[in-house]
Design a protein around this motif. Structure first.
Motif, PDB file in Angstrom:
ATOM      1  N   ALA A  24      38.728 -54.348  35.972  1.00 46.64           N
ATOM      2  CA  ALA A  24      37.735 -53.461  35.351  1.00 46.64           C
ATOM      3  C   ALA A  24      38.426 -52.537  34.349  1.00 46.64           C
ATOM      4  CB  ALA A  24      37.013 -52.651  36.422  1.00 46.64           C
ATOM      5  N   GLN A  25      39.609 -52.049  34.729  1.00 46.78           N
ATOM      6  CA  GLN A  25      40.323 -51.143  33.809  1.00 46.78           C
ATOM      7  C   GLN A  25      40.762 -51.871  32.536  1.00 46.78           C
ATOM      8  OE1 GLN A  25      43.199 -49.594  36.633  1.00 46.78           O
ATOM      9  NE2 GLN A  25      42.008 -47.712  36.881  1.00 46.78           N
ATOM     10  N   GLU A  26      41.174 -53.138  32.693  1.00 48.41           N
ATOM     11  CA  GLU A  26      41.559 -53.905  31.488  1.00 48.41           C
ATOM     12  C   GLU A  26      40.350 -54.057  30.560  1.00 48.41           C
ATOM     13  OE1 GLU A  26      44.990 -56.439  33.794  1.00 48.41           O
ATOM     14  OE2 GLU A  26      43.199 -57.519  33.113  1.00 48.41           O
ATOM     15  N   GLU A  27      39.191 -54.337  31.178  1.00 53.65           N
ATOM     16  CA  GLU A  27      37.984 -54.484  30.351  1.00 53.65           C
ATOM     17  C   GLU A  27      37.661 -53.155  29.646  1.00 53.65           C
ATOM     18  OE1 GLU A  27      33.925 -56.705  31.253  1.00 53.65           O
ATOM     19  OE2 GLU A  27      33.828 -54.663  31.999  1.00 53.65           O
ATOM     20  N   LEU A  28      37.721 -52.065  30.403  1.00 63.94           N
ATOM     21  CA  LEU A  28      37.410 -50.750  29.817  1.00 63.94           C
ATOM     22  C   LEU A  28      38.387 -50.423  28.688  1.00 63.94           C
ATOM     23  CD1 LEU A  28      36.604 -49.075  33.190  1.00 63.94           C
ATOM     24  CD2 LEU A  28      35.137 -48.806  31.186  1.00 63.94           C
ATOM     25  N   ALA A  74      37.835 -45.758  34.041  1.00 64.69           N
ATOM     26  CA  ALA A  74      38.462 -45.590  32.729  1.00 64.69           C
ATOM     27  C   ALA A  74      39.559 -44.532  32.784  1.00 64.69           C
ATOM     28  CB  ALA A  74      37.405 -45.195  31.702  1.00 64.69           C
ATOM     29  N   THR A  75      39.429 -43.588  33.709  1.00 67.64           N
ATOM     30  CA  THR A  75      40.331 -42.435  33.643  1.00 67.64           C
ATOM     31  C   THR A  75      41.230 -42.229  34.868  1.00 67.64           C
ATOM     32  OG1 THR A  75      38.428 -41.171  34.417  1.00 67.64           O
ATOM     33  CG2 THR A  75      38.892 -41.071  32.064  1.00 67.64           C
ATOM     34  N   PHE A  76      40.879 -42.857  35.983  1.00 67.02           N
ATOM     35  CA  PHE A  76      41.661 -42.616  37.213  1.00 67.02           C
ATOM     36  C   PHE A  76      42.147 -43.925  37.827  1.00 67.02           C
ATOM     37  CE2 PHE A  76      38.960 -38.837  37.029  1.00 67.02           C
ATOM     38  CZ  PHE A  76      39.875 -37.837  37.334  1.00 67.02           C
ATOM     39  N   ASP A  77      43.264 -43.822  38.566  1.00 67.75           N
ATOM     40  CA  ASP A  77      43.677 -44.897  39.463  1.00 67.75           C
ATOM     41  C   ASP A  77      43.292 -44.469  40.876  1.00 67.75           C
ATOM     42  OD1 ASP A  77      44.876 -46.833  37.814  1.00 67.75           O
ATOM     43  OD2 ASP A  77      46.632 -45.537  37.552  1.00 67.75           O
ATOM     44  N   ILE A  78      42.654 -45.392  41.581  1.00 68.94           N
ATOM     45  CA  ILE A  78      42.239 -45.083  42.955  1.00 68.94           C
ATOM     46  C   ILE A  78      43.112 -45.927  43.881  1.00 68.94           C
ATOM     47  CG2 ILE A  78      40.305 -45.148  44.579  1.00 68.94           C
ATOM     48  CD1 ILE A  78      38.439 -45.123  42.083  1.00 68.94           C
ATOM     49  N   SER A  79      43.813 -45.274  44.785  1.00 72.34           N
ATOM     50  CA  SER A  79      44.688 -46.057  45.680  1.00 72.34           C
ATOM     51  C   SER A  79      44.682 -45.441  47.071  1.00 72.34           C
ATOM     52  CB  SER A  79      46.104 -46.099  45.119  1.00 72.34           C
ATOM     53  OG  SER A  79      46.564 -44.777  44.964  1.00 72.34           O
ATOM     54  N   LYS A  80      45.329 -46.150  47.988  1.00 68.24           N
ATOM     55  CA  LYS A  80      45.355 -45.653  49.365  1.00 68.24           C
ATOM     56  C   LYS A  80      46.201 -44.380  49.430  1.00 68.24           C
ATOM     57  CE  LYS A  80      44.586 -50.163  51.298  1.00 68.24           C
ATOM     58  NZ  LYS A  80      45.171 -51.405  51.763  1.00 68.24           N
ATOM     59  N   ALA A  81      45.802 -43.460  50.305  1.00 71.76           N
ATOM     60  CA  ALA A  81      46.548 -42.208  50.443  1.00 71.76           C
ATOM     61  C   ALA A  81      47.885 -42.491  51.135  1.00 71.76           C
ATOM     62  CB  ALA A  81      45.730 -41.218  51.268  1.00 71.76           C
ATOM     63  N   LEU A  87      37.388 -49.468  24.958  1.00 70.03           N
ATOM     64  CA  LEU A  87      37.484 -48.046  24.576  1.00 70.03           C
ATOM     65  C   LEU A  87      38.862 -47.648  24.044  1.00 70.03           C
ATOM     66  CD1 LEU A  87      35.698 -46.784  27.801  1.00 70.03           C
ATOM     67  CD2 LEU A  87      34.676 -46.831  25.535  1.00 70.03           C
ATOM     68  N   SER A  88      39.842 -48.492  24.231  1.00 69.90           N
ATOM     69  CA  SER A  88      41.229 -48.245  23.790  1.00 69.90           C
ATOM     70  C   SER A  88      41.736 -46.864  24.197  1.00 69.90           C
ATOM     71  CB  SER A  88      41.338 -48.384  22.263  1.00 69.90           C
ATOM     72  OG  SER A  88      40.661 -49.516  21.831  1.00 69.90           O
ATOM     73  N   MET A  89      41.246 -46.368  25.317  1.00 70.77           N
ATOM     74  CA  MET A  89      41.676 -45.032  25.801  1.00 70.77           C
ATOM     75  C   MET A  89      41.402 -43.913  24.784  1.00 70.77           C
ATOM     76  SD  MET A  89      43.276 -44.118  28.679  1.00 70.77           S
ATOM     77  CE  MET A  89      43.724 -44.920  30.203  1.00 70.77           C
TER      78      MET A  89
END
Ligand code: HEM
Length: 504
Positions: free
Chosen positions: A321-325, A453-460, A329-331
């Motif tokens: 999903a992030q690659e698509e975004l 688009a703006t965050f990485d979500i990962s395990k704590a 949007l090219s950040m």
């Protein structure tokens, strides 16, 4: 004489027997005990999973249960819900009476629990007018603003993500419904609604209140021994009415002062002033406004919680999903609703969130008004009819490998595949299907797109550096919600953080 009486009685019994046995059989299900029926068979929680198992065991997509004399029919396939709840919607759209909640606790203003009839039609017409696919687009600007505030809060306090989701939806719904801007915390209107919802959760537990089984008990005086339920109901009634009356009164006050910003309440009250032929009255505006917070907040917050859990379960999906975004949007910008067409993977991911752990596994039960027949089985008049959405959305014939989170299942050659059945069963069925489904889907979509688009979500990771594995457990209920869990939500880099800071 006595012989002829005996013959007459025998004949009568024979006629009754023939009439009974000429009726089609009830759908299959576990063996019923006298008086209590299947009361001991039905688990207290996660019944949808048990019913799906029974459907396989009895090799039937329609099963029948009897709970203390009440006839319950559970539909476990799209074929069954399409045929009964959609095509035969004119007889399958009633609701039960709910003497505790609707009667004693005063939730009779709630369209979702109303009997099928003229009063419900007025409420429903208002909802349909306001939230149809075109009209609900007017909420997108509020959803976008709410999402931007959410991103900022996630930078400062990422661990409070569930609180932020709730704050965001409270703000979107209060401002859209009443033009009231919620305070960042401890908002009095949000507290009123929370209180009402707590009362509803306590009062809406099937089988707990004897008055739901023996409605005559509602006539017991409150002081009568054993009538504690009436005193409780009275307290909860105050909470429900507070949620409906207080913000509505504030909006009317602002209208009188000429300071009320546009909102659902203001628009429909003004239209009422200008028309002698409106199909609704002031009360209907108040009642429909009053239910929006209850219907829209917890359901969307639960879906967003599931989204975060899904990202922990499937980091690959997050990466795609992030690659698509990034490719769109090219950040250089945050997503907006205009980007929806260019982001099919994100849309597929949202569909998968709605399917994977659907918020309302039983939708809301319907009631059939007249006797009916399906696949040679009899559906008795007055039966509670449950569309088991959990079973439908986890049917391996429709969604192979149904317990895995796989956005790809919705795509073909990089586009959404119309041949895959949409997860809209997550919003229920037929004439009672959720009128807020477009608003709900767009709110979830913009949050998902913006967060990815703006965050990485990962395990704590805990203080000792060990990864905290989520349990993926849910709190069961009419609205199921993830058991609160930990995770790490970090900006994808300084550019993402700068975009968020600049966005408001
Ligand atoms: C993810 C979010 C949501 C989910 C999963 C959801 C799900 C549902 C379900 C399953 C039903 C019952 C359908 C049936 O009886 O077959 C329902 C009814 C309803 N929903 Fe939603 N809902 C959501 C959001 C919303 C929102 C945002 C609103 C309004 C702003 C809303 C307003 C209503 C109303 C008024 C009803 C009663 C409809 C009736 O009985 O005629 N819902 N919803």
């Amino acid at each position: 004489m006595s012989v002829s009486l005996f013959l007459l009685a025998a004949l009568l019994l024979l006629v009754l027997y023939v009439r009974k046995s000429s009726k089609p059989p009830l759908p299959p299900g576990p063996r019923k005990l006298p008086l209590i029926g299947n009361w001991l068979d039905v688990p207290a929680t996660f019944q949808w999973k048990t019913y799906a198992r029974w459907s396989k065991k009895y090799n039937s997509d329609i099963i029948h249960l009897n709970l203390l004399g009440k006839s319950i029919v559970v539909l476990n396939s799209f074929a069954a819900t399409d045929e009964l709840l959609e095509k035969r919607s004119s007889i399958y759209s009633d609701r039960e009476d709910f003497p505790m909640v609707n009667g004693l606790m005063g939730w009779d203003f709630n369209a979702a629990s109303m009997r099928y009839g003229d009063e419900w039609r007025i409420h429903r017409r208002l909802f349909n007018q306001e939230f149809n696919v075109r009209a609900s687009r007017k909420y997108e600007s509020r959803e976008l603003l709410g999402t931007r505030k959410l991103l900022q809060r996630l930078i400062s306090h990422p661990d409070m993500f569930l609180t932020h989701f709730r704050q965001m939806m409270s703000e979107v719904i209060l401002s859209s419904t009443y033009g009231i801007e919620a305070l960042p915390s401890d908002d009095p209107y949000v507290e009123l609604a929370d209180e009402a919802m707590r009362g509803l959760a306590a009062g809406n537990v099937p089988g707990v209140w004897l008055v739901d089984i023996f409605p005559i008990l509602k006539y017991l005086p409150s002081w009568f021994p054993g009538a504690g339920f009436k005193r409780k109901a009275l307290e909860w009634r105050g909470w429900a009415r507070g949620m409906m009356d207080v913000p509505f009164a504030e909006t009317k006050r602002q209208m009188e002062l000429g300071t009320a910003p546009p909102s659902y309440t203001v628009d429909y009250l003004r239209a009422l002033e200008d028309s002698n032929h409106a199909f609704y009255e002031e009360y209907h505006v108040k009642a429909t406004s009053g239910i929006m917070f209850a219907a829209g907040t917890d359901t969307i917050v639960s879906s967003l919680g599931t989204f975060v859990l899904a990202m922990l379960a499937n980091p690959e999906a997050q990466k795609k999903a992030q690659e698509e975004l990034d490719s769109v949007l090219s950040m250089q910008a945050l997503p907006t609703f205009e980007d929806r067409e260019s982001l099919p993977y994100v849309s597929a991911l949202v569909k998968e969130v709605l399917r994977w752990e659907n918020v309302t596994p039983f939708a809301v039960s319907h009631r059939v008004t007249v006797e009916d027949e399906y696949r040679g089985y009899r559906v008795p008049a007055g039966s509670v009819v449950i569309g088991n959405t959990w079973a439908l959305l986890h049917d391996e014939k429709v969604y192979p490998d149904p317990h895995s989170f796989k956005p790809e299942r919705w795509l073909l050659n990089g586009r959404l595949n119309p041949a895959v059945r949409d997860p809209e069963a997550a919003f229920g069925f037929g004439r009672r299907q959720c009128p807020g489904k477009h608003m709900a889907t767009s709110s979830i979509w913009i949050v998902v797109a913006s967060m990815l688009a703006t965050f990485d979500i990962s395990k704590a990771v805990d203080a000792e550096g060990r990864v905290v594995e989520p349990t993926y457990e849910y709190i069961p209920g009419l609205v199921t919600t993830p058991v609160p869990f930990q995770c790490a939500i970090k900006p994808r880099g300084p550019q993402a953080a700068a975009l968020i800071q600049a966005s408001l």
